[in-house]
Design an enzyme around this catalytic site. Structure first.
Site, PDB file in Angstrom:
ATOM      1  N   HIS A  20     -57.927  38.275  24.959  1.00 21.68           N
ATOM      2  CA  HIS A  20     -57.633  39.701  25.110  1.00 21.68           C
ATOM      3  C   HIS A  20     -57.696  40.032  26.601  1.00 21.68           C
ATOM      4  CE1 HIS A  20     -57.718  41.385  20.967  1.00 21.68           C
ATOM      5  NE2 HIS A  20     -58.247  40.212  20.734  1.00 21.68           N
ATOM      6  N   ALA A  67     -54.001  39.761  14.703  1.00 23.24           N
ATOM      7  CA  ALA A  67     -53.986  38.455  14.047  1.00 23.24           C
ATOM      8  C   ALA A  67     -54.923  38.589  12.863  1.00 23.24           C
ATOM      9  CB  ALA A  67     -54.480  37.383  15.002  1.00 23.24           C
ATOM     10  N   HIS A  94     -63.468  45.380  19.976  1.00 23.68           N
ATOM     11  CA  HIS A  94     -63.825  45.311  18.562  1.00 23.68           C
ATOM     12  C   HIS A  94     -65.258  45.802  18.371  1.00 23.68           C
ATOM     13  CE1 HIS A  94     -60.849  42.234  19.526  1.00 23.68           C
ATOM     14  NE2 HIS A  94     -60.376  42.391  18.303  1.00 23.68           N
ATOM     15  N   MET A 117     -60.502  42.052  12.005  1.00 26.53           N
ATOM     16  CA  MET A 117     -61.667  42.753  12.555  1.00 26.53           C
ATOM     17  C   MET A 117     -61.242  43.926  13.440  1.00 26.53           C
ATOM     18  SD  MET A 117     -63.746  39.287  13.536  1.00 26.53           S
ATOM     19  CE  MET A 117     -63.808  37.909  12.379  1.00 26.53           C
ATOM     20  N   SER A 118     -60.100  44.504  13.146  1.00 32.34           N
ATOM     21  CA  SER A 118     -59.603  45.587  14.004  1.00 32.34           C
ATOM     22  C   SER A 118     -58.704  46.525  13.191  1.00 32.34           C
ATOM     23  CB  SER A 118     -58.799  44.989  15.170  1.00 32.34           C
ATOM     24  OG  SER A 118     -57.599  44.415  14.684  1.00 32.34           O
ATOM     25  N   SER A 146     -54.948  39.611  19.047  1.00 30.23           N
ATOM     26  CA  SER A 146     -55.345  38.284  19.538  1.00 30.23           C
ATOM     27  C   SER A 146     -54.151  37.343  19.642  1.00 30.23           C
ATOM     28  CB  SER A 146     -56.354  37.638  18.586  1.00 30.23           C
ATOM     29  OG  SER A 146     -57.464  38.451  18.428  1.00 30.23           O
ATOM     30  N   ASN A 170     -54.216  32.209   9.847  1.00 34.16           N
ATOM     31  CA  ASN A 170     -54.860  31.125   9.088  1.00 34.16           C
ATOM     32  C   ASN A 170     -54.747  31.381   7.597  1.00 34.16           C
ATOM     33  OD1 ASN A 170     -56.878  33.013  10.604  1.00 34.16           O
ATOM     34  ND2 ASN A 170     -57.897  32.558   8.683  1.00 34.16           N
ATOM     35  N   TYR A 205     -67.564  44.364  16.770  1.00 36.22           N
ATOM     36  CA  TYR A 205     -68.567  43.283  16.885  1.00 36.22           C
ATOM     37  C   TYR A 205     -69.003  43.015  18.322  1.00 36.22           C
ATOM     38  CZ  TYR A 205     -64.475  40.331  17.942  1.00 36.22           C
ATOM     39  OH  TYR A 205     -63.339  39.824  18.490  1.00 36.22           O
ATOM     40  N   GLU A 206     -68.243  43.528  19.292  1.00 32.50           N
ATOM     41  CA  GLU A 206     -68.644  43.325  20.687  1.00 32.50           C
ATOM     42  C   GLU A 206     -69.844  44.197  21.054  1.00 32.50           C
ATOM     43  OE1 GLU A 206     -65.222  42.823  23.518  1.00 32.50           O
ATOM     44  OE2 GLU A 206     -64.061  43.258  21.715  1.00 32.50           O
ATOM     45  N   HIS A 243     -61.436  30.399  16.275  1.00 30.23           N
ATOM     46  CA  HIS A 243     -60.769  31.376  17.132  1.00 30.23           C
ATOM     47  C   HIS A 243     -59.574  30.740  17.852  1.00 30.23           C
ATOM     48  CE1 HIS A 243     -60.246  34.961  19.505  1.00 30.23           C
ATOM     49  NE2 HIS A 243     -60.569  34.375  20.644  1.00 30.23           N
TER      50      HIS A 243
HETATM   51  N1  HPA Z   1     -60.869  36.530   9.201  1.00 31.42           N
HETATM   52  C1  HPA Z   1     -61.120  37.626   9.920  1.00 31.42           C
HETATM   53  N2  HPA Z   1     -60.436  37.953  11.008  1.00 31.42           N
HETATM   54  C2  HPA Z   1     -59.453  37.141  11.391  1.00 31.42           C
HETATM   55  C3  HPA Z   1     -59.140  35.975  10.698  1.00 31.42           C
HETATM   56  C4  HPA Z   1     -59.893  35.647   9.534  1.00 31.42           C
HETATM   57  O1  HPA Z   1     -59.666  34.629   8.873  1.00 31.42           O
HETATM   58  N3  HPA Z   1     -58.093  35.390  11.337  1.00 31.42           N
HETATM   59  C5  HPA Z   1     -57.795  36.194  12.379  1.00 31.42           C
HETATM   60  N4  HPA Z   1     -58.613  37.240  12.429  1.00 31.42           N
END
Ligand code: HPA
Length: 279
Positions: free
Chosen positions: A64, A116, A86, A217-218, A33, A241, A88-89, A253
């Site tokens: 993406h 990310a 991902h 998430m990947s 990301s 973050n 979740y998609e 996001h």
């Molecule tokens: N949590 C999960 N996935 C992420 C995060 C997060 O804080 N930041 C970027 N991808």
């Protein structure tokens, strides 16, 4: 949704890619990301939208781009996946890792995977890079393992070893390049959750307790599939973050994408340096 991808589908996708590019890379790079700009560093590229490749999953997520960029980086032929899908998609975990299978079919021996990630370790700051030295395959432990289903023997064994998921030589190379470029590089354990909701403070304290430093998430399904097929892996997370262990900040996001963009120059330096020195 297709639960398991088949060898025939992998071959079909691989044949289409082979017909559209003369390059025969042994290195694959996946951009996470906000890191898509890195594909701009590729010289003389052949670009194939994911939608043109049969059975290839197409991302629905902002940030993406969704194309395969094939060309030269530091004089070495590479496949660069600009974007990924991902779990979740709504794709099955087998579909999520379909691109890894196709790259393996096409001869890829080394995979550089980026993402990310959110900090779980309170010592990490947004904008820092983290060398992934190991992962916790929480989703796989709970049943969502990309290798579930018929084993594709041509790639690897039913019960693959995961004791050295992240290649020690590639890690050493990444450390050296970061050092030479004065890029601070954390080292830690990545954990992959299904998403798409971000974690609660209690989730994050749980992840910390079980040994995670960064969460995303990947990556983990891709790495399991890569290792099953004997592909060497280098993994790098961009911390987008901070660890929100106390619930006093929120995660968006947009923040993740913006942090990703700011980290692109350091990612480019490390990836270029690693490619330059890679055997
Ligand atoms: N949590 C999960 N996935 C992420 C995060 C997060 O804080 N930041 C970027 N991808």
């Amino acid at each position: 949704m297709q639960e398991y991808v088949t060898l025939a589908q992998i071959q079909e996708a691989g044949d289409v890619i082979r017909a559209r590019s003369q390059y025969r890379p042994e290195i694959g790079i996946i951009l996470g990301s906000g890191l898509g700009e890195l594909a701009g560093a590729v010289n003389a590229p052949d670009t194939i939208p994911f939608g043109d490749i049969p059975h290839w999953p197409v991302s629905t997520v902002i940030g993406h781009q969704g194309r395969l960029v094939i060309g030269l980086l530091e004089g070495k032929p590479v496949y660069v996946m600009q974007g990924r899908v991902h779990f979740y998609e709504g794709y099955s975990i087998s579909q999520v890792t379909f691109p890894i299978r196709v790259m393996q079919f096409l001869g890829v021996k080394n995979l550089i995977v980026t993402n990310a990630a959110g900090a779980v370790n309170p010592a990490y700051s947004p904008g820092e890079l983290m060398l992934i030295k190991d992962h916790v395959a929480l989703m796989a432990m709970a049943g969502e393992n990309p290798l579930r289903g018929p084993n594709l023997e041509v790639f690897g064994p039913r019960f693959p070893d995961m004791s050295r998921a992240y290649d020690r030589d590639l890690m050493a190379l990444a450390r050296k390049v970061a050092d030479e470029n004065a890029i601070p590089l954390q080292e830690g354990v990545y954990i992959c959750l299904a998403g798409p909701s971000f974690e609660t403070p209690a989730d994050l304290r749980f992840l910390r307790a079980i040994g995670a430093d960064a969460v995303g998430m990947s990556t983990v399904p891709e790495v399991i599939t890569a290792r099953h097929g004997g592909t060497r892996v280098l993994g790098i997370s961009g911390i987008s973050n901070k660890a929100n262990l106390d619930g006093n900040s929120i995660t968006t996001h947009e923040e993740v994408l913006e942090a990703g963009r700011q980290m692109v120059p350091n990612f480019v330096k490390i990836i270029r340096g690693v490619l330059r020195d890679m055997a």
